[in-house]
Write a protein that holds these residues in place. Structure first.
Motif, mmCIF file in Angstrom:
data_model
loop_
_atom_site.group_PDB
_atom_site.id
_atom_site.type_symbol
_atom_site.label_atom_id
_atom_site.label_comp_id
_atom_site.label_asym_id
_atom_site.label_seq_id
_atom_site.Cartn_x
_atom_site.Cartn_y
_atom_site.Cartn_z
ATOM 1 N N PHE A 1 0.854 -1.180 0.000
ATOM 2 C CA PHE A 1 0.000 0.000 0.000
ATOM 3 C C PHE A 1 0.890 1.230 0.000
ATOM 4 N N ILE B 1 -2.197 4.013 -5.631
ATOM 5 C CA ILE B 1 -2.345 2.569 -5.578
ATOM 6 C C ILE B 1 -1.203 1.973 -6.390
ATOM 7 N N SER C 1 -4.539 -4.181 -5.724
ATOM 8 C CA SER C 1 -4.343 -3.160 -4.697
ATOM 9 C C SER C 1 -5.644 -2.782 -3.994
#
Length: 177
Positions: free
Chosen positions: A128, A133, A141
């Motif tokens: 993360f 993303i 993601s």
């Protein structure tokens, strides 16, 4: 004597660093609705990875002692295998905080997200990045982005429960999704 003092200092620093995380999260992944067509071990691995993602990450610059950690629960109920390591699930998130001068907690957040679609490959790292993303595949993601979103909401509500507008800095994070 010098080696013992050095070892003690290193242990003390390691324990302080380990106590810096903000959450004491309990993550549970259930996949009973999928039947026997899917390898259940994958979801045990996912549960461990999500626990480490939430509890092992530093979400703010503030120092939290072990007793100050925010208690929360994440229940990921995988309901459908969409193929190609992609799943549909519901996510229930609950958080509470201690009530001053008591031995019990009060709920500060409780929600259910019924339409979470994500891709997970066993042993794939949970990545993360707050600024964007990561990766080319938004489904890969998506799970960490949604979990992070709820973690920041919980942090904001927890901060605001101690002082008005205390969450302003956290809730204004430039999360580019």
């Amino acid at each position: 004597m010098g080696k013992q003092l050095l070892a003690f200092c290193l242990c003390l620093m390691a324990s302080l660093a380990a106590g810096a995380q903000e959450f004491r999260a309990n993550v549970s992944v259930q996949a009973a609705q999928l039947g026997t067509n899917v390898e259940k071990r994958i979801f045990t691995t996912l549960q461990t990875a999500l626990n480490e993602f939430i509890n092992g990450r530093r979400w703010t610059d503030d120092a939290f002692t072990t007793s100050e950690r925010i208690e929360c629960n994440f229940l990921l109920n995988v309901t459908q295998d969409l193929g190609n390591n992609t799943y549909r699930a519901s996510l229930t998130v609950q958080a509470g905080r201690p009530v001053f001068n008591t031995s019990y907690t009060s709920s500060i957040f409780n929600t259910q997200d019924n339409n979470l679609v994500f891709r997970y490959v066993e042993f794939q790292p949970m990545e993360f990045n707050e600024q964007r993303i990561s990766g080319n595949d938004p489904l890969a993601s998506n799970l960490t982005a949604v979990i992070a979103y709820y973690c920041y909401i919980i942090l904001g509500l927890d901060y605001d429960s101690f002082s008005p507008a205390a969450a302003t800095i956290i809730l204004k994070k430039p999360l580019i999704l």
